[in-house]
Design a protein around this motif. Structure first.
Motif, mmCIF file in Angstrom:
data_model
loop_
_atom_site.group_PDB
_atom_site.id
_atom_site.type_symbol
_atom_site.label_atom_id
_atom_site.label_comp_id
_atom_site.label_asym_id
_atom_site.label_seq_id
_atom_site.Cartn_x
_atom_site.Cartn_y
_atom_site.Cartn_z
ATOM 1 N N PHE A 86 0.740 -1.218 -0.040
ATOM 2 C CA PHE A 86 -0.192 -0.070 -0.012
ATOM 3 C C PHE A 86 0.992 1.426 -0.092
ATOM 4 O O PHE A 86 0.680 2.074 -0.679
ATOM 5 C CB PHE A 86 -1.157 0.112 1.369
ATOM 6 C CG PHE A 86 -1.940 1.308 1.235
ATOM 7 C CD1 PHE A 86 -2.853 1.364 0.389
ATOM 8 C CD2 PHE A 86 -1.799 2.161 2.088
ATOM 9 C CE1 PHE A 86 -3.701 2.422 0.160
ATOM 10 C CE2 PHE A 86 -2.654 3.339 2.125
ATOM 11 C CZ PHE A 86 -3.532 3.330 1.377
ATOM 12 N N THR A 87 1.825 1.409 1.083
ATOM 13 C CA THR A 87 2.744 2.556 1.195
ATOM 14 C C THR A 87 3.945 1.839 1.489
ATOM 15 O O THR A 87 4.097 1.013 2.246
ATOM 16 C CB THR A 87 2.160 3.483 1.987
ATOM 17 O OG1 THR A 87 2.041 3.160 3.233
ATOM 18 C CG2 THR A 87 0.905 4.279 1.354
ATOM 19 N N SER A 147 16.628 5.329 3.633
ATOM 20 C CA SER A 147 16.003 6.308 2.881
ATOM 21 C C SER A 147 14.593 6.236 3.567
ATOM 22 O O SER A 147 13.692 5.472 3.428
ATOM 23 C CB SER A 147 15.894 6.164 1.568
ATOM 24 O OG SER A 147 15.107 7.155 0.743
ATOM 25 N N THR A 148 14.155 7.358 4.264
ATOM 26 C CA THR A 148 12.786 7.659 4.681
ATOM 27 C C THR A 148 11.991 8.534 3.893
ATOM 28 O O THR A 148 12.312 8.615 2.500
ATOM 29 C CB THR A 148 13.086 8.185 5.936
ATOM 30 O OG1 THR A 148 13.528 9.334 6.202
ATOM 31 C CG2 THR A 148 13.722 7.080 7.065
ATOM 32 N N LEU A 180 -4.743 -5.373 4.513
ATOM 33 C CA LEU A 180 -4.850 -5.066 6.034
ATOM 34 C C LEU A 180 -4.236 -3.954 6.311
ATOM 35 O O LEU A 180 -4.603 -3.512 7.724
ATOM 36 C CB LEU A 180 -4.575 -6.273 6.742
ATOM 37 C CG LEU A 180 -5.176 -7.592 6.199
ATOM 38 C CD1 LEU A 180 -4.706 -9.004 7.058
ATOM 39 C CD2 LEU A 180 -6.688 -7.515 6.661
ATOM 40 N N ARG A 181 -3.368 -3.305 5.715
ATOM 41 C CA ARG A 181 -2.603 -2.013 6.325
ATOM 42 C C ARG A 181 -1.734 -2.255 7.377
ATOM 43 O O ARG A 181 -1.600 -1.324 8.095
ATOM 44 C CB ARG A 181 -3.601 -0.935 6.427
ATOM 45 C CG ARG A 181 -4.831 -0.712 5.290
ATOM 46 C CD ARG A 181 -4.084 0.003 4.006
ATOM 47 N NE ARG A 181 -4.904 0.634 3.287
ATOM 48 C CZ ARG A 181 -5.502 0.067 2.107
ATOM 49 N NH1 ARG A 181 -5.250 -1.537 2.170
ATOM 50 N NH2 ARG A 181 -6.339 0.487 1.342
ATOM 51 N N PHE A 182 -1.254 -3.601 7.618
ATOM 52 C CA PHE A 182 -0.403 -3.876 8.712
ATOM 53 C C PHE A 182 1.160 -3.352 8.128
ATOM 54 O O PHE A 182 1.311 -3.355 7.109
ATOM 55 C CB PHE A 182 -0.302 -5.258 8.848
ATOM 56 C CG PHE A 182 -1.445 -5.978 9.743
ATOM 57 C CD1 PHE A 182 -2.517 -5.140 10.297
ATOM 58 C CD2 PHE A 182 -1.807 -7.304 9.631
ATOM 59 C CE1 PHE A 182 -3.554 -5.644 10.639
ATOM 60 C CE2 PHE A 182 -2.923 -7.726 10.143
ATOM 61 C CZ PHE A 182 -3.871 -7.147 10.626
ATOM 62 N N GLU A 183 1.902 -2.753 9.403
ATOM 63 C CA GLU A 183 3.161 -2.548 9.086
ATOM 64 C C GLU A 183 4.020 -3.759 9.030
ATOM 65 O O GLU A 183 4.083 -4.768 9.991
ATOM 66 C CB GLU A 183 3.374 -1.734 10.349
ATOM 67 C CG GLU A 183 2.984 -0.277 10.207
ATOM 68 C CD GLU A 183 3.468 0.668 11.187
ATOM 69 O OE1 GLU A 183 3.335 2.006 11.271
ATOM 70 O OE2 GLU A 183 4.175 0.308 12.194
ATOM 71 N N ASP A 214 10.376 -1.431 4.742
ATOM 72 C CA ASP A 214 9.096 -0.950 5.745
ATOM 73 C C ASP A 214 7.990 -0.872 5.057
ATOM 74 O O ASP A 214 8.117 0.487 4.366
ATOM 75 C CB ASP A 214 9.537 -0.103 6.864
ATOM 76 C CG ASP A 214 10.624 -0.615 7.790
ATOM 77 O OD1 ASP A 214 11.725 0.307 8.048
ATOM 78 O OD2 ASP A 214 10.792 -1.836 7.618
ATOM 79 N N TYR A 215 6.894 -1.274 4.968
ATOM 80 C CA TYR A 215 5.653 -0.893 4.414
ATOM 81 C C TYR A 215 4.680 -1.261 5.163
ATOM 82 O O TYR A 215 4.516 -1.894 5.940
ATOM 83 C CB TYR A 215 5.858 -1.846 3.036
ATOM 84 C CG TYR A 215 5.660 -3.210 3.112
ATOM 85 C CD1 TYR A 215 6.576 -4.125 3.489
ATOM 86 C CD2 TYR A 215 4.350 -3.733 2.677
ATOM 87 C CE1 TYR A 215 6.439 -5.388 3.472
ATOM 88 C CE2 TYR A 215 4.087 -5.115 2.948
ATOM 89 C CZ TYR A 215 5.327 -5.796 3.293
ATOM 90 O OH TYR A 215 5.049 -7.312 3.601
#
Length: 121
Positions: free
Chosen positions: A29-30, A51-52, A104-107, A98-99
Motif C-alpha cells: 500500500f505504502t 531512505s525515509t 490489511l494495512r499492517f506494518e 518497511d511498508y
C-alpha cells in the motif's frame, strides 16, 4: 506476496565503485522506508544506510562520505552507490523494506535475499 530483489554486487578492487539496486513489488500500500544492511562473516547484521520520507537519509558512520542512497518512488526501487570501497566493506548486503500491506494495512518489514560484495586489497 511481497518480493524484494537486490542486484549489483560483485568483486572489485579497493578504491573502486559498485552500484546496488533493490526493487520491491507485490501487495504494497505504502512504503515508509527502504534501507541497506550488511553482514560480514562472523559479525552481526548492521545498518548501512536508509531512505525515509522525502529526501531524508541516514548513514552509518563508517560509510559517510563514500556511499549514497537514493530512491525512485515510482518504481519502488532503492539504490546504493558505493565509492572508495575498502576491504572491510566486504559483506553480504541486504535490502529491507518497511511498508504497509495493501489489504490489511499492517506494518511489515520485508527482506531481500542479499547480494555479495567483495573488495580485494
Amino acid at each position: 506476496q511481497v518480493r524484494v530483489v537486490e542486484s549489483g554486487g560483485g568483486l572489485v578492487q579497493a578504491g573502486g565503485s559498485l552500484r546496488l539496486s533493490c526493487a520491491a513489488s507485490g501487495s504494497i500500500f505504502t512504503i515508509n522506508a527502504m534501507g541497506w544492511y550488511r553482514q560480514a562473516p562472523g559479525k552481526e547484521r548492521e545498518l548501512v544506510a536508509e531512505s525515509t520520507s522525502g529526501s531524508s537519509a541516514n548513514y552509518a558512520d563508517f560509510v559517510k562520505g563514500r556511499f549514497t542512497i537514493s530512491r525512485d518512488n515510482a518504481k519502488n526501487t532503492v539504490y546504493l552507490q558505493m565509492n572508495s570501497l575498502k576491504p572491510e566493506d566486504t559483506a553480504v548486503y541486504y535490502c529491507a523494506v518497511d511498508y504497509r500491506d495493501y489489504d490489511l494495512r499492517f506494518e511489515r518489514t520485508a527482506w531481500g535475499q542479499g547480494t555479495q560484495v567483495t573488495v580485494s586489497s
